[in-house]
Design a protein around this motif. Structure first.
Motif, PDB file in Angstrom:
ATOM      1  N   GLY A  89       0.859  -1.174   0.000  1.00 51.56           N
ATOM      2  CA  GLY A  89       0.000   0.000   0.000  1.00 51.56           C
ATOM      3  C   GLY A  89       0.891   1.218   0.000  1.00 51.56           C
ATOM      4  O   GLY A  89       2.090   1.099   0.261  1.00 51.56           O
ATOM      5  N   VAL A  90       0.326   2.363  -0.308  1.00 49.84           N
ATOM      6  CA  VAL A  90       1.133   3.583  -0.380  1.00 49.84           C
ATOM      7  C   VAL A  90       0.628   4.622   0.623  1.00 49.84           C
ATOM      8  O   VAL A  90       0.573   5.813   0.349  1.00 49.84           O
ATOM      9  CB  VAL A  90       1.183   4.159  -1.820  1.00 49.84           C
ATOM     10  CG1 VAL A  90       2.040   3.276  -2.697  1.00 49.84           C
ATOM     11  CG2 VAL A  90      -0.214   4.298  -2.410  1.00 49.84           C
ATOM     12  N   GLN A  91       0.281   4.121   1.806  1.00 46.64           N
ATOM     13  CA  GLN A  91      -0.136   4.979   2.914  1.00 46.64           C
ATOM     14  C   GLN A  91       0.019   4.155   4.186  1.00 46.64           C
ATOM     15  O   GLN A  91       0.155   2.940   4.113  1.00 46.64           O
ATOM     16  CB  GLN A  91      -1.605   5.382   2.756  1.00 46.64           C
ATOM     17  CG  GLN A  91      -2.525   4.158   2.714  1.00 46.64           C
ATOM     18  CD  GLN A  91      -4.008   4.473   2.805  1.00 46.64           C
ATOM     19  OE1 GLN A  91      -4.667   4.701   1.815  1.00 46.64           O
ATOM     20  NE2 GLN A  91      -4.517   4.467   4.033  1.00 46.64           N
ATOM     21  N   VAL A  92      -0.031   4.804   5.349  1.00 49.69           N
ATOM     22  CA  VAL A  92      -0.119   4.014   6.574  1.00 49.69           C
ATOM     23  C   VAL A  92      -1.488   3.336   6.577  1.00 49.69           C
ATOM     24  O   VAL A  92      -2.488   3.939   6.210  1.00 49.69           O
ATOM     25  CB  VAL A  92       0.074   4.873   7.851  1.00 49.69           C
ATOM     26  CG1 VAL A  92       1.515   5.315   7.982  1.00 49.69           C
ATOM     27  CG2 VAL A  92      -0.864   6.067   7.877  1.00 49.69           C
TER      28      VAL A  92
ATOM     29  N   VAL B  75      -2.892   3.730  13.352  1.00 48.50           N
ATOM     30  CA  VAL B  75      -1.468   3.638  13.694  1.00 48.50           C
ATOM     31  C   VAL B  75      -1.268   3.144  15.132  1.00 48.50           C
ATOM     32  O   VAL B  75      -0.331   2.406  15.419  1.00 48.50           O
ATOM     33  CB  VAL B  75      -0.785   5.016  13.493  1.00 48.50           C
ATOM     34  CG1 VAL B  75       0.598   5.035  14.123  1.00 48.50           C
ATOM     35  CG2 VAL B  75      -0.699   5.350  12.016  1.00 48.50           C
TER      36      VAL B  75
ATOM     37  N   ILE C  56      -0.412  -2.615  12.894  1.00 48.42           N
ATOM     38  CA  ILE C  56       0.906  -2.481  12.279  1.00 48.42           C
ATOM     39  C   ILE C  56       0.666  -1.751  10.963  1.00 48.42           C
ATOM     40  O   ILE C  56       0.164  -2.330   9.996  1.00 48.42           O
ATOM     41  CB  ILE C  56       1.570  -3.848  12.061  1.00 48.42           C
ATOM     42  CG1 ILE C  56       1.644  -4.603  13.405  1.00 48.42           C
ATOM     43  CG2 ILE C  56       2.951  -3.650  11.464  1.00 48.42           C
ATOM     44  CD1 ILE C  56       2.396  -5.916  13.338  1.00 48.42           C
ATOM     45  N   ALA C  57       0.982  -0.474  10.941  1.00 48.23           N
ATOM     46  CA  ALA C  57       0.581   0.403   9.844  1.00 48.23           C
ATOM     47  C   ALA C  57       1.675   0.575   8.806  1.00 48.23           C
ATOM     48  O   ALA C  57       1.465   1.204   7.778  1.00 48.23           O
ATOM     49  CB  ALA C  57       0.176   1.773  10.405  1.00 48.23           C
ATOM     50  N   HIS C  58       2.859   0.016   9.068  1.00 48.05           N
ATOM     51  CA  HIS C  58       4.004   0.231   8.183  1.00 48.05           C
ATOM     52  C   HIS C  58       4.486  -1.114   7.637  1.00 48.05           C
ATOM     53  O   HIS C  58       4.120  -2.171   8.141  1.00 48.05           O
ATOM     54  CB  HIS C  58       5.129   0.928   8.942  1.00 48.05           C
ATOM     55  CG  HIS C  58       5.767   0.054   9.990  1.00 48.05           C
ATOM     56  ND1 HIS C  58       5.152  -0.254  11.180  1.00 48.05           N
ATOM     57  CD2 HIS C  58       6.955  -0.593  10.008  1.00 48.05           C
ATOM     58  CE1 HIS C  58       5.942  -1.046  11.893  1.00 48.05           C
ATOM     59  NE2 HIS C  58       7.040  -1.266  11.212  1.00 48.05           N
ATOM     60  N   ARG C  59       5.324  -1.047   6.625  1.00 45.83           N
ATOM     61  CA  ARG C  59       5.811  -2.274   5.977  1.00 45.83           C
ATOM     62  C   ARG C  59       7.075  -1.973   5.183  1.00 45.83           C
ATOM     63  O   ARG C  59       7.364  -0.834   4.861  1.00 45.83           O
ATOM     64  CB  ARG C  59       4.743  -2.811   5.035  1.00 45.83           C
ATOM     65  CG  ARG C  59       4.305  -1.767   4.041  1.00 45.83           C
ATOM     66  CD  ARG C  59       3.280  -2.220   2.980  1.00 45.83           C
ATOM     67  NE  ARG C  59       2.539  -3.396   3.231  1.00 45.83           N
ATOM     68  CZ  ARG C  59       1.192  -3.476   3.234  1.00 45.83           C
ATOM     69  NH1 ARG C  59       0.466  -2.384   3.011  1.00 45.83           N
ATOM     70  NH2 ARG C  59       0.587  -4.621   3.434  1.00 45.83           N
TER      71      ARG C  59
END
Lengths: 445, 445
Positions: B60-63, B67, B71-74
């Motif tokens: 994806g290209v957003q959190v 948050v 787990i909003a990041h990768r």
């Protein structure tokens, strides 16, 4: 000689099977290695064995030069460096990427990911990309003007660095009991609204080991130097003479301090093409054997692309024609000036210019013994022309091996270069600080 | 049972520490492994030990989500898969990337590079990306409409595949003597001029081992199925019932043959979340222990993002409100329909819906013994509901290890799944042909 207070820095510029434009035709290379990941992994391991600060990959977003007679294709550098990260442990990994034809969010992610994957070894060589041919791969007929490209680059950097800062270093909580994964007060929208970009953020990546991957820059035009003074932490530059290099060095450091930064916060690394031999005659013979393999019709086309002035119809054995004022050039302005000055200073014919540029596209070619190359490095480093060098071996891997095995030990014996890494990250190798997130709360003393 | 003519295909969908949304809170995971490359390399090696066709990363290209509680990041997936390529030898490597917010030239390079670096193991899961939040990271306030996103995707694919073809397979000559590196008659400008893109080409990369990295698609809306019928070679899909899966399978194969393609040229791979236990009761207890860790307020926000309908104020223990017609939805249309049908069919409250979706975001959760999971796989595979499965372990690495060690041997014993790789490339694993370059001259027979 005791260790100097300043530390010399060495970057290995990896270019397929060598920087000389005819390297692939030379019997000391395997031209198919250009497409072999294992070849690049071997190069990175050789440079790491030499305790180089970093390896570096150039990039472009078009086929380069004449497809028939050149190596016009390349690996995408961020992915290739990710593969090199797996084959090495300490050496820094610097990839070129253009601000002209991608989105800051995407590029911020790629470099953040490389920094995470490599444990803090990523660097970004920022280029703006000249030439209509590149623009034509990205929905435009003509490229933006030089000044506009740098305006876009400056805003691009504002956005990318804000995204890298958008998760504070201590944003992760990871408390299973309460179910709190992150402290949302430490994860920030950047809400950038500018002329070129509108980006809300935050990035979807936590802050990377270096905070910011190292910022490198290579443009030496007026716009390029102004940009470097603001943003760059290392500068790759090309000079044909000691005088030009020393003047550039002093000018750039002055600009850096005028920005309120410390002169030490930017490392100036001129390119050097070391053509090595056991004797000076051996080295000269190697240089000649390479220059003899240059294909002039191809080299003229490359020179035309490099400086943005069409020389394809100029007779090879006549002196270069008068070149237009640099203000009329929309290509790589500093490289244009270098070629013009070289041709005028020495009264060179086009063919002679091509041979002078064939080794390193305008970077200084030093032909000689390891001692002579070490002398050159020491002189420039100790007398204000360089903080280190961007080492561009004419043939790969042999030229890099020769440098590591024969020049590096001399630099060490002279107390100029490290015998072992003292740091883990690329910033630590270059002695540069880890930036604090702009969003981190300043705790009152 | 003898080996069936058709071969079952298994893809390991790698998602941090597990697909269950509360996996990171469960004692069988290490939540910090989400940020550890070595963890992902271990997962890829486990899947390769099981002779899976491929591993797969979403993107994806957003959190994503909340948050604080998610787990909003990768990792950026192409770089992470490049690192996994170095840790494995045979397994395919499929990364998600959006056509919405990047340039075809850049994306073509990244996947070509991954295919080169991995020796022909790259795949691209094509998504168009719903949601304004993503668009706001790319200079827009609102995202494009669903139909327009697919129109852009179709043109994006035209450009990317043409770029991948722009160097014919035998374009390289590499003749040192004559100085000819490539046959320029076999390197093609693509000269694409369309509604969304103008791209001259050629790509600055030679044709990759697979010709085209494998094309994968996951949208199941009308637009999504039409796109898949034209472009996809594997389809990841989500179904709650056998009936829905069989209907989707038949419909997609019909659309594929209507395009003049063979039904075998597209593999349909429904998601399966196997919650395994030595007994059914053990498996049920594991599923409950995970569902009990769901944070309802967080899950409602995720559901709202997933289907594009705001449910944050709806009481948890009341049945879902009537949902609007799908034509009013600008999010993931097929996932919206799946949730609506599930809630209506079973008369579920919002809380119950959240528990049903917590395991796999709408993918089929199968709770049981290895035999029961193998029965499910066999039934769907042999009776026209699947060509294989997208295996989404609820906990990682343990759930993938359990599947490889206890389910895969049963599938092998039943003659459904390979005991060893027969091919080298991802296309070979899936039994899919290597495309010929569209620019290659057809030799008359």
């Amino acid at each position: 000689m005791k260790l100097s207070a300043r530390e010399l820095h060495l970057n290995a510029f990896l270019m397929g099977v060598g920087h000389h434009e005819a390297a692939w035709r030379h019997p000391r290379t395997d031209p198919h290695a250009h497409d072999d990941v294992a070849h690049f992994q071997e190069l990175a391991r050789i440079a790491e064995r030499g305790k180089f600060d970093s390896v570096f990959l150039a990039d472009g977003v078009q086929v380069m030069g004449d497809v028939r007679h050149s190596i016009a294709h390349r690996f995408e550098p961020v992915t290739l460096l990710t593969a090199l990260a797996q084959a090495t442990e300490r050496i820094g990994l610097i990839a070129t990427a253009s601000t002209g034809f991608s989105e800051p969010y995407n590029l911020a992610r790629l470099f953040s990911s490389l920094d995470h994957i490599s444990g803090g070894r990523a660097g970004w060589n920022i280029v703006t990309t000249a030439g209509d041919r590149s623009a034509q791969n990205f929905n435009r007929e003509v490229n933006a003007e030089h000044a506009e490209r740098y305006q876009r680059a400056a805003e691009f950097l504002d956005v990318v660095t804000a995204l890298w800062d958008s998760w504070e270093d201590d944003a992760l909580v990871v408390d299973r009991e309460s179910g709190v994964f992150a402290d949302d007060a430490k994860v920030h929208e950047i809400n950038h609204k500018g002329r070129f970009f509108s980006v809300r953020g935050p990035l979807n990546a936590v802050r990377s080991p270096q905070g910011h991957p190292l910022l490198v820059q290579a443009g030496s035009s007026e716009d390029g130097k102004a940009f470097a003074a603001t943003w760059a932490e290392a500068v790759f530059t090309a000079h044909q003479t000691y005088g030009d290099a020393a003047a550039f060095y002093a000018d750039l450091k002055r600009r850096v301090t005028a920005q309120g930064r410390s002169a030490d916060d930017v490392k100036v690394l001129p390119g050097i093409v070391p053509v090595l031999g056991g004797t000076e005659a051996e080295a000269r013979a190697l240089a000649d054997s390479l220059d003899d393999l240059i294909i002039p019709t191809r080299a003229v086309r490359q020179l035309t692309e490099l400086i943005g002035v069409d020389l394809t119809d100029h007779p090879l054995d006549e002196r270069l024609p008068p070149l237009p004022p640099v203000s009329h050039v929309n290509g790589a302005k500093s490289r244009f000036e270098l070629v013009r000055d070289l041709a005028e200073r020495e009264g060179l014919t086009l063919r002679q210019v091509l041979r002078r540029l064939g080794g390193g596209r305008g970077h200084q070619v030093v032909v000689g013994t390891p001692e002579q190359v070490a002398d050159h490095v020491e002189l420039w480093f100790t007398t204000g022309a360089a903080d280190g060098f961007n080492v561009m071996a004419p043939l790969l891997p042999s030229g890099l091996e020769d440098f590591v095995d024969h020049v590096v030990p001399l630099l060490r014996a002279r107390g100029l270069f490290r015998a072992e890494y003292s740091g883990r990250t690329l910033r630590e190798h270059y002695g540069l600080p880890r930036p604090v997130s702009r969003y981190a709360e300043v705790v009152p003393v």
